[in-house]
Every structure is written in C-alpha cells, then in structure tokens.
Enzyme design. Sequence first.
Site, PDB file in Angstrom:
ATOM      1  CG  HIS A  53      41.149  40.566  31.591  1.00 57.11           C
ATOM      2  ND1 HIS A  53      41.051  41.265  32.965  1.00 57.11           N
ATOM      3  CD2 HIS A  53      41.236  39.102  32.656  1.00 57.11           C
ATOM      4  CE1 HIS A  53      42.217  40.727  33.723  1.00 57.11           C
ATOM      5  NE2 HIS A  53      41.952  39.580  33.412  1.00 57.11           N
ATOM      6  CG  ASP A  70      44.147  36.003  32.486  1.00 55.61           C
ATOM      7  OD1 ASP A  70      43.642  36.924  32.677  1.00 55.61           O
ATOM      8  OD2 ASP A  70      45.125  36.017  31.911  1.00 55.61           O
ATOM      9  CG  ASP A  71      43.700  38.454  29.074  1.00 58.56           C
ATOM     10  OD1 ASP A  71      42.285  39.094  29.407  1.00 58.56           O
ATOM     11  OD2 ASP A  71      44.270  38.631  29.115  1.00 58.56           O
ATOM     12  CG  HIS A  91      40.909  35.428  36.374  1.00 58.48           C
ATOM     13  ND1 HIS A  91      42.542  35.270  37.457  1.00 58.48           N
ATOM     14  CD2 HIS A  91      41.497  36.278  34.955  1.00 58.48           C
ATOM     15  CE1 HIS A  91      42.704  36.740  37.201  1.00 58.48           C
ATOM     16  NE2 HIS A  91      42.793  36.923  35.669  1.00 58.48           N
ATOM     17  CG  HIS A 122      45.413  40.313  37.877  1.00 58.85           C
ATOM     18  ND1 HIS A 122      44.298  40.636  37.968  1.00 58.85           N
ATOM     19  CD2 HIS A 122      45.089  39.385  36.760  1.00 58.85           C
ATOM     20  CE1 HIS A 122      43.510  39.964  36.610  1.00 58.85           C
ATOM     21  NE2 HIS A 122      44.252  40.154  35.866  1.00 58.85           N
ATOM     22  CD  GLU A 153      49.551  37.607  34.664  1.00 59.15           C
ATOM     23  OE1 GLU A 153      49.370  38.849  35.665  1.00 59.15           O
ATOM     24  OE2 GLU A 153      48.954  37.583  33.982  1.00 59.15           O
TER      25      GLU A 153
END
Length: 349
Positions: free
Chosen positions: A29, A288-289, A27, A207, A210
């Site tokens: 991006h 994630d990011d 996971h 997703h 969250e």
Amino acid sequence: MTKIYENTPISPELSKRLWEMPKAEIHVHLEGATDAATVWELAQRNKVTLPAATLEEWLSMYAFRDFDHFLDIYLLATQCMQTADDFAFMFERFLAEQARHNVRYCEVFLSASFMLDNFPQEEVITVFAEGIKHAKEKYDIGMRFIPDIARHIPESRYRVLDFILKGREAGVFIGLGLGGPEVGFPPGLFMDVYEEARRQGLHVVAHAGEVVGPESVWGALTELKSERIGHGVRAVDDPKLLEYLAETQIPLEVCPHSNYRLKVTPFNEPHQIRKLVDAGVYCTVNSDDPPMFSTDLTSEYLLLAKQGFSWDELWQLNGNTLEASFLSDEEKATYRTEWDAFDMNEAEK
Ligand code: ADE
Ligand code: ZN
C-alpha cells in the site's frame, strides 16, 4: 518488540542471495509504505495535528494492539497526505526503498476511498502517471496502481470505480481492490461494483481471510470473483477451501510480518504459509505496509528462511509473485529473462 518465531539459522550466503535477487511485489500500500518520519514531515507541512507531540511518540503508536488499532493509525497517516507534491515526495522515498531491495516491478494499492475528496481526480491521475514515469526513468522499476475501496465506506464504491476507469485511460490504474475492516463489511456488499468493474475489463482483487475466517475468502472468490486474494491465510482453517485454492491455483498475496504485527498469526508459531504451500496453494510474498510493520520485502523472505524455507522454495515463491502479477505475457517474459540470469549466476557460484 516481541520476537517472531524462528527455528532455523541461515547462512550469510543465503541472506545475500535474498537481498540481491530480483523481486516483484503485488501487495503493497502506497500510504502504508510511507515511513513514520515522512508522515510526520507531511503533517508539519500540511498543518495536520497528529495525536503525538514528537516523532518518537508518533512512532511509538505503531505498536498495534489489533487490526482496528492499526487502521486508526493508518487513517491518521492518510490525512497528512494532501497535495500532488506530497504524493510525488512519497513516490521518491517509496521507490528508493523498492530499489534497495531490487524490486523490479510492483503493483501498489492506493486507499482511494480516503482521498477522493482531497484534491481533483485529474490532478491525482497526473501525479501518479508522473510517478510511474519517474520509477522507470530513475530506477528502471515497473509500477502500476490498484486503487481500493475501504470496506467501511461502501458508499464510496462507485466513485472509486469511476476514478479507476479515468486512471486506466492514462495507463496508471489496472484494477480494483478492497481493503479495510473485514468484520461487519462482508464481500457481498461490494458484489455490484465488482461485477461492473469486471464488465469494464478491470482486474479485481480483494483482501480477505486476514481478520475474518474462511467464509470471507469464499465470499471474495464466489461473490466478487477476485482474481487474487490479499492475505487469505485464514484458509488454513477450512480443508475444503485449501483444496479449492490448490485446484484453482488462485494466488494468495501473503504478507508474513503484517500478520504477526496485527496478531493474525501468533508470535510463537510458524507462519500459515508453511501449511498453505504444503497443501499446494499458490502463494506469493509481499510486504503490505512495510515501515508500519517494521519490515521490508527482503525481510519477508529472510523470515521465511528462518522458519525453514529452503532457497529453492523461496526462489519459487519469488517467481510465483512475478507470474501472479497483472503484467502481459510479453512483459513477464522480459522480467523472467532477468530472473533466469540471476538463477544461472547463482548456480555457477
Ligand atoms: N489497508 C492497508 N493495509 C491493510 C491490511 N493489512 N488489511 C486490510 N486493509 C489494509
Ligand atoms: Zn494489504
């Protein structure tokens, strides 16, 4: 920057092990893994005006008030990514960073709804195929992509699916994802395209849980039949859901720093992953990011160590992440040999 909860000092040996262990990530991006300086460079190159006079000012905008604020900045960043050359440049920086953390395999989201109109799909697929080849040749990293639909652009959903099906032919795309704002865009809106994606034999993930609570996770499970859940940490608010997740062992793609930075988890509390693991839920660890949340994959493990997770637990989570990937059984077995060799070596020390 506000300090995230920690209650356990960790030894230099544990820290070294967490840096060095071979890792998988399922996971992350691509756009969100592109650091502020690279986004700034792309903005200059493509003559995109960002709402900041300097790189420092742009970077200061990464202190997110909440999810919607984050998404505004994320969208601005994606607007700077316009050509095949931009993506090739992003791959090189992304892969160098993945290599630094000994990431051996990664499944990477691509925010497809934002980029379908930017340049011809065939060109995108070619540059992504080259990225995968480059990852293997230069870094010996396995990489595959999961384009996702942005929830707030539901009308893009079939175009994203078509794009994925084209890219699957080229061995580039392996599944369909769903990202963006959960509030106001429930899973039910995407039931039709998920059903078609599954019928076409694609993997499907989403997703959920969250920003919105357990109902969003239930929706992703029952309406979309998501094979894994991105985040899902809000499941801790529903004992029945925890039981269901523990029973089915549907993996959660947990991203601790992301949750703190977007205020999904309060700064002064341990991350929900403790409760999830204790309830028997299948958890994986991801970034994630990463530069948007001032993190990287090793730092995710270090944080959990500083919240009291033992080496055995962290090693288990790392193994879970590999096992929850969409690699074939043969491919997993090859990576597992490498994981086992690292474990044996550490045991002998
Ligand atoms: N897109 C990029 N990061 C995301 C996140 N944390 N949640 C939903 N969509 C995203
Ligand atoms: Zn995400």
